[in-house]
Design a protein around this motif. Sequence first.
Motif, PDB file in Angstrom:
ATOM      1  N   PHE A 137      38.336  50.224  43.506  1.00 36.86           N
ATOM      2  CA  PHE A 137      37.597  48.970  43.373  1.00 36.86           C
ATOM      3  C   PHE A 137      36.790  48.947  42.082  1.00 36.86           C
ATOM      4  CE2 PHE A 137      33.955  46.274  43.803  1.00 36.86           C
ATOM      5  CZ  PHE A 137      34.454  45.139  44.428  1.00 36.86           C
ATOM      6  N   ASP A 138      35.962  49.971  41.880  1.00 35.68           N
ATOM      7  CA  ASP A 138      35.022  49.939  40.749  1.00 35.68           C
ATOM      8  C   ASP A 138      35.718  49.830  39.404  1.00 35.68           C
ATOM      9  OD1 ASP A 138      35.458  52.162  42.324  1.00 35.68           O
ATOM     10  OD2 ASP A 138      33.445  52.966  42.101  1.00 35.68           O
ATOM     11  N   LEU A 139      36.824  50.597  39.253  1.00 34.54           N
ATOM     12  CA  LEU A 139      37.503  50.548  37.956  1.00 34.54           C
ATOM     13  C   LEU A 139      38.039  49.152  37.674  1.00 34.54           C
ATOM     14  CD1 LEU A 139      39.437  53.919  37.869  1.00 34.54           C
ATOM     15  CD2 LEU A 139      37.579  53.196  36.390  1.00 34.54           C
ATOM     16  N   ILE A 140      38.602  48.525  38.710  1.00 36.52           N
ATOM     17  CA  ILE A 140      39.170  47.182  38.537  1.00 36.52           C
ATOM     18  C   ILE A 140      38.059  46.212  38.182  1.00 36.52           C
ATOM     19  CG2 ILE A 140      40.351  45.311  39.729  1.00 36.52           C
ATOM     20  CD1 ILE A 140      41.656  47.541  41.444  1.00 36.52           C
ATOM     21  N   SER A 141      36.961  46.345  38.905  1.00 37.59           N
ATOM     22  CA  SER A 141      35.845  45.437  38.658  1.00 37.59           C
ATOM     23  C   SER A 141      35.323  45.580  37.237  1.00 37.59           C
ATOM     24  CB  SER A 141      34.746  45.738  39.681  1.00 37.59           C
ATOM     25  OG  SER A 141      33.623  44.981  39.413  1.00 37.59           O
ATOM     26  N   ILE A 142      35.226  46.817  36.756  1.00 35.77           N
ATOM     27  CA  ILE A 142      34.681  47.046  35.418  1.00 35.77           C
ATOM     28  C   ILE A 142      35.676  46.677  34.328  1.00 35.77           C
ATOM     29  CG2 ILE A 142      34.048  48.909  33.813  1.00 35.77           C
ATOM     30  CD1 ILE A 142      31.834  48.228  35.637  1.00 35.77           C
ATOM     31  N   MET A 143      36.916  47.091  34.517  1.00 33.06           N
ATOM     32  CA  MET A 143      37.865  46.990  33.406  1.00 33.06           C
ATOM     33  C   MET A 143      38.462  45.603  33.243  1.00 33.06           C
ATOM     34  SD  MET A 143      39.628  50.721  33.756  1.00 33.06           S
ATOM     35  CE  MET A 143      40.634  50.631  32.296  1.00 33.06           C
ATOM     36  N   THR A 144      38.799  44.940  34.344  1.00 37.33           N
ATOM     37  CA  THR A 144      39.453  43.630  34.191  1.00 37.33           C
ATOM     38  C   THR A 144      38.842  42.559  35.074  1.00 37.33           C
ATOM     39  OG1 THR A 144      41.022  44.127  35.936  1.00 37.33           O
ATOM     40  CG2 THR A 144      41.685  44.666  33.681  1.00 37.33           C
ATOM     41  N   ASN A 145      37.977  42.919  35.980  1.00 42.16           N
ATOM     42  CA  ASN A 145      37.433  41.962  36.936  1.00 42.16           C
ATOM     43  C   ASN A 145      38.568  41.282  37.709  1.00 42.16           C
ATOM     44  OD1 ASN A 145      35.198  40.768  38.106  1.00 42.16           O
ATOM     45  ND2 ASN A 145      35.387  38.941  36.853  1.00 42.16           N
ATOM     46  N   GLY A 146      39.645  42.007  37.957  1.00 40.33           N
ATOM     47  CA  GLY A 146      40.765  41.444  38.714  1.00 40.33           C
ATOM     48  C   GLY A 146      41.772  40.717  37.834  1.00 40.33           C
ATOM     49  N   GLY A 147      41.400  40.435  36.608  1.00 41.47           N
ATOM     50  CA  GLY A 147      42.241  39.636  35.733  1.00 41.47           C
ATOM     51  C   GLY A 147      43.233  40.477  34.987  1.00 41.47           C
ATOM     52  N   PRO A 148      44.016  40.018  34.052  1.00 39.76           N
ATOM     53  CA  PRO A 148      44.130  38.610  33.681  1.00 39.76           C
ATOM     54  C   PRO A 148      44.712  37.769  34.807  1.00 39.76           C
ATOM     55  CG  PRO A 148      45.834  39.911  32.618  1.00 39.76           C
ATOM     56  CD  PRO A 148      44.930  40.871  33.309  1.00 39.76           C
ATOM     57  N   PHE A 149      44.100  36.648  35.028  1.00 42.79           N
ATOM     58  CA  PHE A 149      44.406  35.734  36.131  1.00 42.79           C
ATOM     59  C   PHE A 149      44.833  36.430  37.417  1.00 42.79           C
ATOM     60  CE2 PHE A 149      48.660  35.880  34.255  1.00 42.79           C
ATOM     61  CZ  PHE A 149      48.409  35.786  32.889  1.00 42.79           C
ATOM     62  N   ALA A 192      36.930  28.616  41.593  1.00 43.21           N
ATOM     63  CA  ALA A 192      37.416  29.976  41.385  1.00 43.21           C
ATOM     64  C   ALA A 192      38.912  29.975  41.111  1.00 43.21           C
ATOM     65  CB  ALA A 192      37.099  30.834  42.604  1.00 43.21           C
ATOM     66  N   GLU A 193      39.660  29.248  41.964  1.00 46.65           N
ATOM     67  CA  GLU A 193      41.116  29.214  41.791  1.00 46.65           C
ATOM     68  C   GLU A 193      41.495  28.518  40.499  1.00 46.65           C
ATOM     69  OE1 GLU A 193      42.425  31.146  45.303  1.00 46.65           O
ATOM     70  OE2 GLU A 193      43.602  30.401  43.616  1.00 46.65           O
ATOM     71  N   ALA A 194      40.786  27.405  40.220  1.00 46.24           N
ATOM     72  CA  ALA A 194      41.147  26.606  39.054  1.00 46.24           C
ATOM     73  C   ALA A 194      40.865  27.380  37.771  1.00 46.24           C
ATOM     74  CB  ALA A 194      40.388  25.288  39.065  1.00 46.24           C
ATOM     75  N   MET A 195      39.720  28.047  37.694  1.00 48.85           N
ATOM     76  CA  MET A 195      39.377  28.754  36.459  1.00 48.85           C
ATOM     77  C   MET A 195      40.364  29.876  36.188  1.00 48.85           C
ATOM     78  SD  MET A 195      35.253  28.636  36.243  1.00 48.85           S
ATOM     79  CE  MET A 195      35.005  29.748  37.574  1.00 48.85           C
ATOM     80  N   GLN A 196      40.841  30.495  37.274  1.00 51.49           N
ATOM     81  CA  GLN A 196      41.854  31.527  37.100  1.00 51.49           C
ATOM     82  C   GLN A 196      43.131  30.906  36.543  1.00 51.49           C
ATOM     83  OE1 GLN A 196      42.342  34.101  40.563  1.00 51.49           O
ATOM     84  NE2 GLN A 196      44.524  34.033  40.131  1.00 51.49           N
ATOM     85  N   GLY A 197      43.470  29.713  37.051  1.00 51.26           N
ATOM     86  CA  GLY A 197      44.645  29.002  36.546  1.00 51.26           C
ATOM     87  C   GLY A 197      44.458  28.611  35.087  1.00 51.26           C
ATOM     88  N   LEU A 198      43.232  28.201  34.734  1.00 48.28           N
ATOM     89  CA  LEU A 198      42.974  27.793  33.353  1.00 48.28           C
ATOM     90  C   LEU A 198      43.156  28.977  32.411  1.00 48.28           C
ATOM     91  CD1 LEU A 198      39.806  25.560  33.862  1.00 48.28           C
ATOM     92  CD2 LEU A 198      42.173  24.834  33.639  1.00 48.28           C
ATOM     93  N   GLN A 199      42.683  30.148  32.844  1.00 53.73           N
ATOM     94  CA  GLN A 199      42.861  31.340  32.006  1.00 53.73           C
ATOM     95  C   GLN A 199      44.347  31.662  31.857  1.00 53.73           C
ATOM     96  OE1 GLN A 199      42.338  35.225  33.545  1.00 53.73           O
ATOM     97  NE2 GLN A 199      41.236  35.991  31.764  1.00 53.73           N
TER      98      GLN A 199
END
Lengths: 306, 418
Positions: free
Chosen positions: A240-252, B386-393
């Motif tokens: 959890f922590d690494l994901i939160s720090i490194m990408t915050n779940g992203g890109p998209f 939340a969903e939309a901003m992810q889509g925008l990115q």
Amino acid sequence: MSALDPAPESAKRSWYKRNEIAVTPWLFLAPAMLFFAFYVIWPIYQSIMISFYDWDGLGDATFVGMGNYVELMDDGAFEVSLWNNLKWLLFYLLAIPGGLFIALFLNQTVTGIRLYKSLFFFPFVISQVVVGLVFSWFYLPNEGLLNGVLALVGLGPINVLGDPTWATYGIIAAGLWPQTAYCMILYLTGLNAVDPEQIEAGRLDNAKGWKMLWYIIIPQLKPATFIAFVVTIIGALRSFDLISIMTNGGPFGQTRVLSFYMFEKALSEYGFRMGYGAAIAVVLFLIMLVFIAYFLWSMWKEEKGR
Amino acid sequence: MRFTTTSMALALAGSTMLAGTAHAELTGDLKIFLDTSNPAPRATMEKMIGDFGALHPGLTIETTVIDREAYKTQIRNFLTADSPDVATWYAANRMTPYVSAGLFEDVSDLWAEPAIADNLASTKGAMTIDGKQWGVPYTYYQWGIYYRKDIYAELGLSEPTNFDEMKSNCQAIIDSGRACYTIGSKFLWTAGGWFDYLNMRTNGFDFHMDLAAGNVKWTDDRVRATFANWRELIDMGAFLENHQNYSWQEALPFMVNGEAAAYLMGNFAVAPLREAGLTDDQLDFYQFPAINPDVALAEDAPTDTFHIPANASNKEAAREFLRFAVSADVQTEINNGANLGQLPVNASASVDDDKFLNEGFEMLSSNSPGGVAQFFDRDYPAEMAAEAMQGLQEFMVIPDNLDDILNRLDKVQERVYK
């Protein structure tokens, strides 16, 4: 006559005194069991109950039955999280052979080995947050060390954490760093307990190199391997922590795992779908249950074999 | 922190007048929870609370400052469990969960008082849900394009007033080897800002709010038109590459180093840009240019607010504090350049003499006929946002996924607004 005497006397003794042998272990176990029930069993039960409701954590909860689970089946983000969890499970296990290899290397007698050892201990001591930050910088698309090195061998810049196909692997690689160090510590301890007489016997039978490792050393490291396996699996599932720090779940949202997705849905800034989050938690729990059952089963088998 | 004696005297004089109108001497405890955790806002708030305490010696004031991000999740706990008497939060849709759960006190009575009704009319709409007001604003700030004046001068460009000029300027900047706009979309909301502006310029404020209210589908052709405009910018390479890796702060150095020429951001970006060494000769501001000449210009101006939790124990003192916080002098004082560096909401307050505050105030008061929006994640329901901003990115990184993104957002919309 004398054979009858003890009977009336034991009746006079208190109930506790009579059942002391049977009761005492349970008395000692009671605090642990109470805490376990209160902090583990009860929350699991609550999670399962909440997962049948639509609830924002503040107002009234509406019963939706299996609704949340039905929605999960059709949720692209959930699918991504599930696959990512699987990737974590598989690739995180690399920490075990990695840890063994480093432990074998560090088990030699070389000048300055203490220094090398402490260097290898280092990643285990620092916090996951720091590991995440350091690796984020390492991966940076323009200024990062990784792309500097890749450029030296003529490979194009890659944006590890910004590219949905690479980001999860990038985070797992960062997680492997401290996890390998942990497995290494376990194996170093295990190597201390390796029986020198068996090695001697193996030598006499002309075993060396890989054969020595595979047939003589590794079987003796079985307890260490087991613990390394348990810890690594649990570490992979609760990433959890690494994901939160490194990408915050992203890109998209492409680097989410179940625990992170659950947090996003239930507790994050825009979340507060408690029921839906609980449903994700229950799925994660069921996956863990498979492993927990396996661990318990193998421990039980071990006990019985003795 | 520098306070001029005159402004202090003014603040005190103003508040004594207010205190004079209050009924009796306030007593008891007053618990205030703040999310203003950055050093300057924190000091400003503590100073203001200190001034308020000096006026009401009978009151024991206890202030708790919580980290801004942590506050957003903790507010749910403390509103239900251990409620303070005053708490900071945000206007518009962000209040909805707490209003509908009955956790915010209805303060319509304060808004009926002439001092507030006359001076704060501009934000009344943002504070209203179900015809009642649920808090008072203490500050707001403009959004717009902050740009490197020296780079524009070097390339012979001027502030664009329409989309064609915006694009031709941008082309010149790209040809000079820079990105037109820096952006860090790691935490998603920055992409929401771009959508706000592009949609309000393409389809207008009312349409934007209709979309926020769930009355328009995301697959609507008008929304697609907004994305088509956005795509023109993306395809020409207007935005900083790899923006998905950076937070909004991490995107600042690109502008400071001259690798990017402009930044669509809130006024809070000015302070770090100045600290990084940009002078007012290098840094300037312009309003987001018109795209569709038929729609009136509208702006984003997020409002930060004070609320009284429904479970507060000293509501009388809390109301007095709210009156104090919105009074003209206090608003002038706390929003000046040395403190929050933002715009006062009270119409009788004066704007500090700062280039950007003046331009922003001018823009919001006279050149925003379309209306003033809060911000994407405050106007849209949280889950939709939340969903939309992810889509925008995702759109900004892989524009070809647009159809997929819009269909997904339609699906989320159906669930969120049921």
